[in-house]
Design a protein around this motif. Structure first.
Motif, mmCIF file in Angstrom:
data_model
loop_
_atom_site.group_PDB
_atom_site.id
_atom_site.type_symbol
_atom_site.label_atom_id
_atom_site.label_comp_id
_atom_site.label_asym_id
_atom_site.label_seq_id
_atom_site.Cartn_x
_atom_site.Cartn_y
_atom_site.Cartn_z
ATOM 1 N N ALA A 180 0.815 -1.208 0.000
ATOM 2 C CA ALA A 180 0.000 0.000 0.000
ATOM 3 C C ALA A 180 0.854 1.266 0.000
ATOM 4 O O ALA A 180 0.480 2.258 -0.610
ATOM 5 N N GLN A 181 2.010 1.223 0.670
ATOM 6 C CA GLN A 181 2.765 2.456 0.857
ATOM 7 C C GLN A 181 3.961 2.590 -0.075
ATOM 8 O O GLN A 181 4.549 3.653 -0.172
ATOM 9 N N VAL A 182 4.365 1.492 -0.694
ATOM 10 C CA VAL A 182 5.521 1.583 -1.573
ATOM 11 C C VAL A 182 5.178 1.162 -3.012
ATOM 12 O O VAL A 182 5.403 1.917 -3.950
ATOM 13 N N VAL A 183 4.599 -0.029 -3.168
ATOM 14 C CA VAL A 183 4.356 -0.536 -4.518
ATOM 15 C C VAL A 183 3.289 0.303 -5.245
ATOM 16 O O VAL A 183 3.524 0.779 -6.362
ATOM 17 N N VAL A 184 2.159 0.508 -4.580
ATOM 18 C CA VAL A 184 1.070 1.241 -5.243
ATOM 19 C C VAL A 184 1.436 2.702 -5.539
ATOM 20 O O VAL A 184 1.293 3.143 -6.683
ATOM 21 N N PRO A 185 1.945 3.452 -4.571
ATOM 22 C CA PRO A 185 2.326 4.833 -4.927
ATOM 23 C C PRO A 185 3.394 4.887 -6.011
ATOM 24 O O PRO A 185 3.363 5.769 -6.862
ATOM 25 N N GLY A 186 4.325 3.937 -5.978
ATOM 26 C CA GLY A 186 5.362 3.925 -7.009
ATOM 27 C C GLY A 186 4.799 3.615 -8.382
ATOM 28 O O GLY A 186 5.310 4.075 -9.404
ATOM 29 N N ALA A 187 3.720 2.832 -8.408
ATOM 30 C CA ALA A 187 3.111 2.448 -9.682
ATOM 31 C C ALA A 187 2.126 3.494 -10.198
ATOM 32 O O ALA A 187 1.714 3.444 -11.357
ATOM 33 N N LEU A 188 1.761 4.452 -9.339
ATOM 34 C CA LEU A 188 0.714 5.419 -9.707
ATOM 35 C C LEU A 188 0.949 6.157 -11.024
ATOM 36 O O LEU A 188 0.028 6.247 -11.852
ATOM 37 N N PRO A 189 2.155 6.675 -11.271
ATOM 38 C CA PRO A 189 2.358 7.351 -12.559
ATOM 39 C C PRO A 189 2.075 6.418 -13.738
ATOM 40 O O PRO A 189 1.517 6.847 -14.751
ATOM 41 N N PHE A 190 2.443 5.152 -13.594
ATOM 42 C CA PHE A 190 2.196 4.166 -14.647
ATOM 43 C C PHE A 190 0.697 3.889 -14.783
ATOM 44 O O PHE A 190 0.182 3.752 -15.887
ATOM 45 N N ILE A 191 0.025 3.802 -13.646
ATOM 46 C CA ILE A 191 -1.423 3.563 -13.672
ATOM 47 C C ILE A 191 -2.114 4.702 -14.413
ATOM 48 O O ILE A 191 -2.975 4.474 -15.272
ATOM 49 N N MET A 192 -1.705 5.930 -14.112
ATOM 50 C CA MET A 192 -2.337 7.075 -14.760
ATOM 51 C C MET A 192 -2.053 7.084 -16.264
ATOM 52 O O MET A 192 -2.935 7.388 -17.065
ATOM 53 N N THR A 193 -0.819 6.750 -16.638
ATOM 54 C CA THR A 193 -0.497 6.661 -18.067
ATOM 55 C C THR A 193 -1.369 5.602 -18.729
ATOM 56 O O THR A 193 -1.934 5.820 -19.798
ATOM 57 N N GLY A 194 -1.485 4.447 -18.082
ATOM 58 C CA GLY A 194 -2.323 3.368 -18.606
ATOM 59 C C GLY A 194 -3.758 3.823 -18.809
ATOM 60 O O GLY A 194 -4.371 3.543 -19.839
ATOM 61 N N LEU A 195 -4.274 4.562 -17.836
ATOM 62 C CA LEU A 195 -5.660 5.028 -17.938
ATOM 63 C C LEU A 195 -5.818 6.002 -19.101
ATOM 64 O O LEU A 195 -6.813 5.961 -19.839
ATOM 65 N N ARG A 196 -4.835 6.868 -19.281
ATOM 66 C CA ARG A 196 -4.954 7.853 -20.364
ATOM 67 C C ARG A 196 -4.861 7.184 -21.735
ATOM 68 O O ARG A 196 -5.628 7.511 -22.642
ATOM 69 N N VAL A 197 -3.922 6.252 -21.867
ATOM 70 C CA VAL A 197 -3.827 5.534 -23.149
ATOM 71 C C VAL A 197 -5.081 4.684 -23.358
ATOM 72 O O VAL A 197 -5.636 4.621 -24.462
ATOM 73 N N GLY A 198 -5.542 4.062 -22.276
ATOM 74 C CA GLY A 198 -6.747 3.231 -22.350
ATOM 75 C C GLY A 198 -7.959 4.027 -22.809
ATOM 76 O O GLY A 198 -8.775 3.548 -23.598
ATOM 77 N N LEU A 199 -8.045 5.264 -22.322
ATOM 78 C CA LEU A 199 -9.178 6.109 -22.710
ATOM 79 C C LEU A 199 -9.146 6.410 -24.209
ATOM 80 O O LEU A 199 -10.180 6.368 -24.887
ATOM 81 N N ALA A 200 -7.951 6.682 -24.721
ATOM 82 C CA ALA A 200 -7.829 6.932 -26.163
ATOM 83 C C ALA A 200 -8.262 5.685 -26.944
ATOM 84 O O ALA A 200 -8.980 5.783 -27.948
ATOM 85 N N PHE A 201 -7.849 4.511 -26.482
ATOM 86 C CA PHE A 201 -8.245 3.258 -27.123
ATOM 87 C C PHE A 201 -9.763 3.074 -27.055
ATOM 88 O O PHE A 201 -10.376 2.552 -27.989
#
Lengths: 269, 257
Positions: A180-201
């Motif tokens: 919760a405190q290391v893996v998820v926050p570290g992955a957040l920028p990637f999650i947001m990128t994924g969501l933005r690309v996903g939205l375009a798709f």
């Protein structure tokens, strides 16, 4: 109304972030002028490329009659449904496969096999399974948006620095808290990128799905206009998708900036 | 003033490490070594890259299992990593999404002690001179300040032994000297056993009571040298020259004594 204000705020925010003001409008302005010049001089037949003013006329007419809003709203609703489904599944599975090696070992093969299949190739099956109206379209959109989200989230989990893992062991951080405190926050920028690309798709898929079947939606509107040789309407439809898609992306981008405040991003040299 | 340390005695007997390489062969990272470190002692470990000094530190941290031999702290075998052997890397490795206060609090929070020991966090932030930066995020700190925060994050758990893996290696020369003095002052106050890996001879001489000299392929302890220079040490003290020449000779570089 509140939503419109928020969107406007997000747009202003994205403008302020870039800080280039009027310079952003130069290239669109030049293209528009060029477009007008080419079409007004009679160099191109209007059926191939109508002038900007004709397109504007078509837009005013379609907006006035409610035609544009009806189709756009139908597509928008589908995108939201499919994208929401993809976001939940993509983030969930991406996290799950990144965290649990057993889950990865057992499912990664199937996921990688399905990934190269174009979402639209699922249309025949989707229509049989989920019906020709909403179900099949939402399925295609969800499928198309899923993979970029899933892949980015998985990568985001994977890139967790090994030194953080060791540090967590030394500091005796329990597994759940570490995730919760290391893996998820570290992955957040990637999650947001994924969501933005996903939205375009999602937008690509909604139009593709609507081209083939249905009576409502921007994709349907485009096929219909093309069949009637109303090129101006086609362009209005295309621009409408661009504007709505860009606006949604701005909202996600503003959200990203709020969540990932600790990160400074490269804005060009 | 200086309190004598009672805990933090380290005993290594015939500790070796062999890694399997990707072709199924074996890499001898560390030949069996013996090492005794007294409670509260400041020991520097120096040697060329690939000499196994980081492997040695990781074995003591419990992050690696030895292929042979025994490691004990105060008579008890090292079973795995825990907070009693604090770790500081060359890179501060602060959690970028946590402010400095929460970074330092990580260990206490992890062990469910934070509610009762919030003062400790403030106290250790003050110890490293970051009292005014509690709410700041890591990307807003300079390299030296970030490394101080990393020190505080390890120290707040009251480790018996602090393992420092080239902690000042990425800092500029001036910041580096300031940090050396700060580490010495922390050591003087807390008498934590310090194991300080470095590749800088002058740093090792300035800081430590003993220097472990390691050599490469396979990694092993070549010599252990006691540094009897009175404190406070002056960086340009003549005593340093003799030691430096002997160290250079042991490391097989340049000038002879």
């Amino acid at each position: 109304m509140e939503l419109v204000l928020k969107l406007a705020g997000a747009y202003r925010h994205s403008l302020a972030a870039g800080g280039w003001g009027w310079k952003r409008l130069v290239l669109p302005g030049v293209l528009l002028a060029l477009w007008q010049a080419v079409t007004a001089g009679g160099l191109v037949r209007p059926i191939l490329l109508p002038s900007p003013l004709q397109v504007l006329d078509a837009f005013v007419a379609m907006a006035g009659s409610g035609e544009l809003v009806t189709h756009l709203a139908a597509s928008f609703a589908r995108v939201l449904e499919g994208f929401a489904l993809a976001a939940v599944l993509g983030v969930g599975l991406g996290m799950g496969l990144g965290i649990f090696p057993l889950l990865f070992a057992t499912t990664a093969g199937i996921i990688q096999l399905i990934r190269p299949i174009p979402p639209i190739a699922w249309l025949p099956l989707a229509i049989l399974w989920f019906g020709i109206e909403e179900g099949s379209k939402v399925f295609i959109i969800a499928l198309g948006a899923f993979f970029p989200i899933f892949t980015n989230v998985l990568d985001g989990v994977r890139q967790t620095d090994h030194k953080f893992v060791e540090l967590a062991k030394v500091l005796e951080v329990p597994r759940g808290r570490f995730l919760a405190q290391v893996v998820v926050p570290g992955a957040l920028p990637f999650i947001m990128t994924g969501l933005r690309v996903g939205l375009a798709f999602a937008w690509m898929c909604v139009v593709a799905a609507e081209l083939s079947a249905g009576m409502k939606g921007v994709g349907y509107m485009l096929t219909d206009a093309r069949a009637l040789a109303q090129t101006d309407k086609v362009i209005v439809g295309m621009l409408a998708i661009g504007v709505v898609g860009k606006t949604m992306d701005c909202v996600l981008h503003a959200l990203e900036k709020r969540i990932v405040r600790w990160k400074t991003s490269f804005t060009g040299a | 003033m200086v309190t004598a340390a009672t805990a933090g005695k380290l005993t290594l007997r015939q500790v070796g490490k062999i890694y399997a390489d990707y072709q199924g062969g074996a890499i001898n990272a560390l030949e069996p070594v013996d090492l005794d470190v007294a409670p509260g002692e400041f020991v520097a470990i120096i040697g060329p890259s690939g000499c196994g000094k980081s492997t040695l530190l990781r074995l003591i941290a419990g992050l690696e299992k030895p292929s042979a031999g025994t490691l004990q702290v105060d008579g008890a075998p090292i079973a795995g990593p825990d907070y009693t052997r604090g770790l500081v890397f060359q890179d501060p490795m602060l959690f970028p999404w946590k402010n400095i206060w929460h970074n330092v609090a990580t260990g206490l929070e992890a062990r469910g002690l934070l509610a009762g020991q919030k003062d400790e966090v403030d106290q250790f932030l003050a110890l490293v001179g970051l009292a005014d930066f509690a709410g700041v995020f890591p990307h807003q700190l300079s390299g030296g300040m970030a490394q101080r925060a990393a020190l505080a994050r390890a120290l707040v758990n009251h480790p018996k032994i602090l393992l420092l893996d080239e902690p000042l290696g990425a800092l500029d020369a001036l910041t580096r000297m300031t940090m050396q003095d700060e580490i010495l002052s922390i050591w003087a106050q807390r008498r934590t056993t310090m194991l300080f890996v470095t590749h800088d001879i002058d740093e090792a001489l300035y800081l430590s009571q003993r220097i472990v000299i390691m050599s490469e392929r396979p990694g092993r302890i070549k010599d252990i040298m006691a540094i009897d220079i009175p404190r406070p040490r002056r960086r340009n003290a003549p005593d340093f020259f003799a030691y430096r020449s002997r160290l250079l000779a042991l490391l097989g570089v340049g000038e002879q004594a």
